[in-house]
Write an enzyme that holds these catalytic residues in place. Structure first.
Site, PDB file in Angstrom:
ATOM      1  N   ASP A  23       0.841  -1.190   0.000  1.00  0.00           N
ATOM      2  CA  ASP A  23       0.000   0.000   0.000  1.00  0.00           C
ATOM      3  C   ASP A  23       0.877   1.242   0.000  1.00  0.00           C
ATOM      4  O   ASP A  23       2.096   1.182   0.191  1.00  0.00           O
ATOM      5  CB  ASP A  23      -1.001  -0.007   1.160  1.00  0.00           C
ATOM      6  CG  ASP A  23      -0.332   0.214   2.509  1.00  0.00           C
ATOM      7  OD1 ASP A  23       0.895   0.348   2.561  1.00  0.00           O
ATOM      8  OD2 ASP A  23      -1.066   0.249   3.512  1.00  0.00           O
ATOM      9  N   GLU A  28      -6.006   2.250  -0.438  1.00  0.00           N
ATOM     10  CA  GLU A  28      -4.712   2.407  -1.099  1.00  0.00           C
ATOM     11  C   GLU A  28      -3.918   1.113  -1.092  1.00  0.00           C
ATOM     12  O   GLU A  28      -2.721   1.112  -1.397  1.00  0.00           O
ATOM     13  CB  GLU A  28      -3.903   3.514  -0.410  1.00  0.00           C
ATOM     14  CG  GLU A  28      -3.367   3.164   0.984  1.00  0.00           C
ATOM     15  CD  GLU A  28      -4.366   3.431   2.099  1.00  0.00           C
ATOM     16  OE1 GLU A  28      -3.963   3.544   3.256  1.00  0.00           O
ATOM     17  OE2 GLU A  28      -5.585   3.528   1.798  1.00  0.00           O
TER      18      GLU A  28
END
Length: 638
Positions: free
Chosen positions: A505, A548
């Site tokens: 991420d 994300e």
């Protein structure tokens, strides 16, 4: 097939009855009955125009109450008069609701009607009609085509009977001429018809060799369609100056060479137009007389009518067969959602409709773009064929060319939907004048069906893409990632090969959103996905896991190779400046790695969980790094 053969037998019997009739009153009641049986109707009628008036009278009926025999229809806005005035056949499957319906017929609960015009001596004399009573079974276009052929035959029968009645007092040879005409008119198969015409000529005059030359309706050329002689050489019936004179003048001709060679050229006419030429030759010392010429002129008229009937019947049968094939093709095309399969099926369907040794499909991707050749088979793979397809699309008109740059015969049928031309189907044959207007119409119908199938396939592909692809980043969404990764996991179990999972991420992504806004954050995520995907193989699976966070499945990849890939992803992101609407942003990612080995008795979810825990350790270790779940240990290795 049994049903078709039955209909053909019925039609042959009906044709024989029509052509053997000597009196209208004696044959038409049977014709009405047989026509009703032919198309499975409940009733039939032959309302005829009363001579010298503008009134229709129901003189011949079958299955209709006797009370209707007294009905007389003056000229008016009824369906029967419309058919006579327009000389066009009509099919109505909702007769009870038709404004042209006759009250006397609706009172009998007639629900479906087919009516075709009957013409004699080129003048309308009545209508041939069939009815469905008390049931909603619709008539079909095939029924209409068959009835149209029968209607023409009925008209021709009336025409022939009238002529016969004026000639019935003539000599015995005239009776032989009528018998020959009868034999010709009873044949609907063209090869057999040509032989019957030859036999009829031989029965009337001395004839050692015979040829039948017909004008091709497509190319307008005179072709020898039949030849029979003791000599294999067709030059004795060549298309020479004498034949050209007969065609130009429209007058039959007797050509005398010597005592052992006399040739008779009989012009064949239909509807005022020259149809062809019959060429008869005798090698005996016999001179054809004016009576022979006159008699064969009459036979030629009957032969021309019979040939036209046979052509109409064959065309109706081909059209019915073509419509069946078009329907079957549309069913198959409509069931397909894969573009390549649609193009393959379109090619197979085209081959079932027309002969071709080259096939091409050109399509416009949008209104502004030039057409592109999407699919090509055989000898259509040439610039000339592609240019011809582009020209047809640009002109929005189907084209038929013979002996052009493509060679042989070429047909381009445009593909339409909603009045817009979106593409074209091109077929090529080695021989000129191969394709007809009917072929063009059939391919246009097939093209319209194909356009719908292609649009459906594109819509399905779009829907599938939206259902499986993350709209923001363009990679697999969470559900699709799991589906694809699970397939690879199962394959890994079968093949005993490793499978590695990466979880990564964006570091401090919340700070990006808080500082630059969510629009810039979306642009960052899109850029990260694109950069990482560019570093992966085609077989690798990357998906947006959530927010994300991204997941990657690496088939056939052991732990050492996976670490290198993970490090490459990390370095790629670190070394990239991501351009957003708020300016360039520098980012880093943290990566967790876990591998599945075939002897590891675990699940895909467990492997993903291990990679996620390794990612968590990477975050705790200061971010912008790679951490690996060490197999077979149960702890994360730095």
């Amino acid at each position: 097939m049994t049903h078709i053969l039955k209909r053909e037998r019925q039609l042959n019997v009906l044709t024989q009855i029509l052509h053997s009739a000597h009196d209208i009153d004696s044959v038409m009641p049977d014709v009405a009955r047989m026509v009703a049986e032919l198309v499975e109707a409940d009733a039939a009628a032959l309302p005829l125009v009363v001579h010298g008036t503008e009134t229709l009278e129901f003189r011949y009926t079958y299955g209709i109450p006797v009370s209707l025999l007294s009905v007389k229809l003056p000229r008016g806005p009824t369906l029967a008069w419309q058919i006579i005035e327009t000389r066009l056949p009509v099919l109505v499957n909702a007769y009870l609701h038709d404004e042209r319906a006759l009250a006397e017929l609706t009172a009998q609960d007639i629900r479906a009607v087919i009516g075709v015009p009957i013409a004699a001596d080129e003048q309308p004399v009545g209508v041939l009609a069939v009815y469905r009573i008390g049931r909603d079974d619709p008539f079909t276009v095939h029924d209409l085509n068959i009835l149209t052929v029968v209607g023409r035959q009925v008209g021709l029968t009336i025409e022939r009977i009238r002529r016969y009645q004026t000639a019935v007092q003539e000599a015995e040879r005239r009776v032989a001429l009528f018998y020959a005409s009868q034999q010709i008119g009873a044949t609907l198969d063209l090869p057999n018809l040509y032989r019957t015409i030859h036999q009829s000529v031989t029965s009337l005059i001395p004839c050692d060799s015979f040829a039948l030359m017909l004008i091709d309706p497509v190319s307008n050329r005179l072709d020898i369609v039949y030849h029979a002689s003791a000599s294999p050489d067709t030059a004795e019936h060549a298309r020479d100056e004498a034949v050209a004179h007969v065609i130009a003048s429209g007058q039959s001709l007797c050509v005398t060479g010597n005592d052992q060679d006399t040739r008779l050229l009989i012009v064949m006419r239909r509807g005022g137009q020259t149809f062809g030429v019959m060429s008869a030759r005798t090698c005996a010392s016999y001179i054809y007389s004016a009576t022979d010429l006159e008699m064969l002129d009459q036979l030629a008229t009957t032969a021309a009518i019979a040939i036209e009937n046979a052509r109409l019947f064959e065309a109706a049968r081909r059209e019915a067969d073509m419509r069946t094939r078009l329907y079957e093709a549309s069913q198959r095309l409509g069931a397909l959602l894969d573009l390549s399969q649609i193009y393959d099926e379109l090619y197979r369907a085209t081959m079932s409709l027309v002969f071709c040794d080259g096939f091409l499909v050109a399509l416009k991707t949008d209104e502004q773009a030039s057409p592109s050749v999407i699919y090509c088979v055989g000898r259509a793979y040439s610039k000339a064929c592609a240019d011809l397809a582009h020209r047809a699309i640009a002109s929005k008109t189907s084209l038929r060319c013979d002996n052009d740059a493509c060679g042989g015969s070429v047909l381009v049928a445009v593909m339409r939907r909603g009045g817009c031309v979106t593409g074209a189907i091109l077929v090529r044959a080695p021989q000129p004048y191969t394709y007809t207007d009917a072929d063009c119409s059939a391919l246009e119908l097939l093209g319209a069906t194909a356009v719908i199938a292609l649009d459906n396939a594109r819509l399905f592909a779009d829907a599938q893409r939206h259902a499986t692809i993350d709209e923001l980043t363009g990679v697999w969404n969470r559900r699709s990632f799991f589906e694809n990764a699970r397939r690879e996991f199962q394959r890994s179990q079968r093949t005993l090969r490793p499978l590695t999972v990466l979880m990564f991420d964006v570091d401090h992504f919340k700070l990006v959103n808080d500082t630059y806004g969510h629009t810039a954050g979306d642009q960052v995520l899109r850029g990260v996905a694109e950069r990482c995907r560019s570093q992966l193989r085609v077989i690798d699976i990357i998906g947006r896991y959530g927010g994300e966070e991204f997941a990657v499945a690496l088939p056939e990849t052991d732990i050492e190779a996976a670490e290198q890939i993970a490090e490459r992803l990390r370095a790629t992101v670190e070394n990239t400046s991501f351009v957003t609407a708020q300016g360039s942003i520098a980012l880093t990612i943290s990566v967790g790695v876990a591998v599945y080995e075939p002897d590891d008795q675990t699940t895909l979810d467990a492997v993903i969980d291990r990679a996620d825990r390794a990612l968590y350790l990477a975050k705790r270790s200061g971010r912008n790094c790679v951490r690996v779940w060490s197999y077979p240990a149960t702890e994360v290795r730095d």
